[in-house]
Design a protein around this motif. Sequence first.
Motif, PDB file in Angstrom:
ATOM      1  N   PRO A 145       0.763  -1.409  -0.321  1.00  0.00           N
ATOM      2  CA  PRO A 145      -0.134   0.010  -0.272  1.00  0.00           C
ATOM      3  C   PRO A 145       0.861   0.762  -0.431  1.00  0.00           C
ATOM      4  O   PRO A 145       0.291   2.292  -0.661  1.00  0.00           O
ATOM      5  CB  PRO A 145      -0.853  -0.010   1.213  1.00  0.00           C
ATOM      6  CG  PRO A 145      -0.597  -1.548   1.513  1.00  0.00           C
ATOM      7  CD  PRO A 145       0.151  -2.467   1.357  1.00  0.00           C
TER       8      PRO A 145
ATOM      9  N   ASP B 246       0.461   4.572  -3.151  1.00  0.00           N
ATOM     10  CA  ASP B 246       0.016   5.781  -3.137  1.00  0.00           C
ATOM     11  C   ASP B 246       1.083   6.326  -3.058  1.00  0.00           C
ATOM     12  O   ASP B 246       0.882   7.528  -3.028  1.00  0.00           O
ATOM     13  CB  ASP B 246      -0.421   5.778  -1.142  1.00  0.00           C
ATOM     14  CG  ASP B 246      -1.291   4.232  -0.278  1.00  0.00           C
ATOM     15  OD1 ASP B 246      -2.219   4.398  -1.012  1.00  0.00           O
ATOM     16  OD2 ASP B 246      -0.872   4.403   0.822  1.00  0.00           O
TER      17      ASP B 246
ATOM     18  N   HIS C  54      -6.204  -2.852  -1.538  1.00  0.00           N
ATOM     19  CA  HIS C  54      -5.712  -1.665  -1.506  1.00  0.00           C
ATOM     20  C   HIS C  54      -6.295  -1.163  -2.225  1.00  0.00           C
ATOM     21  O   HIS C  54      -6.784  -0.248  -1.866  1.00  0.00           O
ATOM     22  CB  HIS C  54      -4.347  -1.615  -1.030  1.00  0.00           C
ATOM     23  CG  HIS C  54      -4.418  -0.046  -0.621  1.00  0.00           C
ATOM     24  ND1 HIS C  54      -4.122   0.801   0.894  1.00  0.00           N
ATOM     25  CD2 HIS C  54      -3.433   1.166  -0.980  1.00  0.00           C
ATOM     26  CE1 HIS C  54      -4.030   1.571   0.247  1.00  0.00           C
ATOM     27  NE2 HIS C  54      -2.954   2.216  -0.601  1.00  0.00           N
TER      28      HIS C  54
ATOM     29  N   LYS D 280     -10.373  -0.675  -2.405  1.00  0.00           N
ATOM     30  CA  LYS D 280     -10.419   0.254  -0.845  1.00  0.00           C
ATOM     31  C   LYS D 280     -10.886   1.511  -1.540  1.00  0.00           C
ATOM     32  O   LYS D 280     -11.608   2.750  -0.847  1.00  0.00           O
ATOM     33  CB  LYS D 280     -10.080  -0.301   0.101  1.00  0.00           C
ATOM     34  CG  LYS D 280     -10.409  -1.654   0.731  1.00  0.00           C
ATOM     35  CD  LYS D 280      -9.553  -1.991   1.926  1.00  0.00           C
ATOM     36  CE  LYS D 280     -10.201  -3.070   2.750  1.00  0.00           C
ATOM     37  NZ  LYS D 280      -9.787  -3.241   3.700  1.00  0.00           N
ATOM     38  N   LYS D 281      -9.866   1.838  -2.245  1.00  0.00           N
ATOM     39  CA  LYS D 281      -9.291   3.347  -2.574  1.00  0.00           C
ATOM     40  C   LYS D 281      -9.678   3.884  -3.394  1.00  0.00           C
ATOM     41  O   LYS D 281     -10.980   5.282  -3.380  1.00  0.00           O
ATOM     42  CB  LYS D 281      -7.831   3.752  -2.906  1.00  0.00           C
ATOM     43  CG  LYS D 281      -7.203   3.935  -1.596  1.00  0.00           C
ATOM     44  CD  LYS D 281      -5.555   4.418  -1.946  1.00  0.00           C
ATOM     45  CE  LYS D 281      -4.982   5.318  -2.968  1.00  0.00           C
ATOM     46  NZ  LYS D 281      -3.663   5.834  -2.602  1.00  0.00           N
TER      47      LYS D 281
END
Length: 312
Positions: A33, A37, A249, A252-253
């Motif tokens: 993650p 990011d 990840h 979910k974002k």
Amino acid sequence: MTTLMTEKTLQEEVRGLAAARDAVILAHNYQVPEVQDVADYVGDSLGLSREAAATDAEAIVFCGVHFMAETAKILSPEKTVLIPDLDAGCSLAASITADQLRDWKAKHPGALVVSYVNTTAEVKAESDYCCTSGNAQAVIEAIPEEREILFLPDMFLGMWLERVTGRKLTIWLGECHVHAGIRPADIERWQAEAPDAELLVHPECGCASQCMAFANGRTHIISPGKMVDFARRSTKERFLVATETGIIHRLKKEAPGKRFEAVSERAICRYMKMITLEKLRDSLREWKYEVTVEPEIAERARGAIDRMIALG
Ligand code: SF4
């Protein structure tokens, strides 16, 4: 707290270095993650290939595995392509060599070779088409019915393609140990435990062909990129995901407020997880490790990759 601070500091350092060195950071969906990011773009093989071909940056830092960085280099030969850890390989790509492919082709004169993008540059150079899980069906369907097709290297993706296209393929018996490890029993357990959830299955999975027998309307065998689109658009709230767990990840974002669960928590690719924020920072700071492809190999591989992108 300290760890979060360290992570934030490292991410700022990475962004600063990338800006100073005019580098674009591309990260695969299966990256950890904190690397996802900090990336400029997160996606699957096809999406990352497109970004690599389109970028104006001087350099590409590829947070993924080696064959992906090679593909980026082939598409952008004038750019510097870096990978933060040279050992980030792929067991599926390693399942066939260019020599093995030449032998296989010699036994099937006249056949066309369709290679999944998870192959080395040398293998791509021996191929007529590349494909990803996102466009493999379109690639097979674009080939005249009468031509024999050698499909490599993933046997589960090959078996799934035979079922969705109705074509007989000659399939190389390679597999990705991560996806092959997701078994029908994992799926059946989740089907029973989460009757309200949609099931998203990568066609590389060892259970993908069997999943086609679940004519229940809530099982979807699709590429990771299409999983993200599907989850965003769906009116459903809960999703079971059968692929490498890193995709959770991103899901979910991109589809906030929805619930995503891995069908198998064991589905972790140790090669993808070799890339860390520290290694990414060092890669930008020390300008390592540069990925190169022999020009003659790159030129031959490029045709197969261009056909993949055109049919995306
Ligand atoms: S998940 Fe499988 S196919 Fe993807 S990089 Fe890892 S070993 Fe290769």
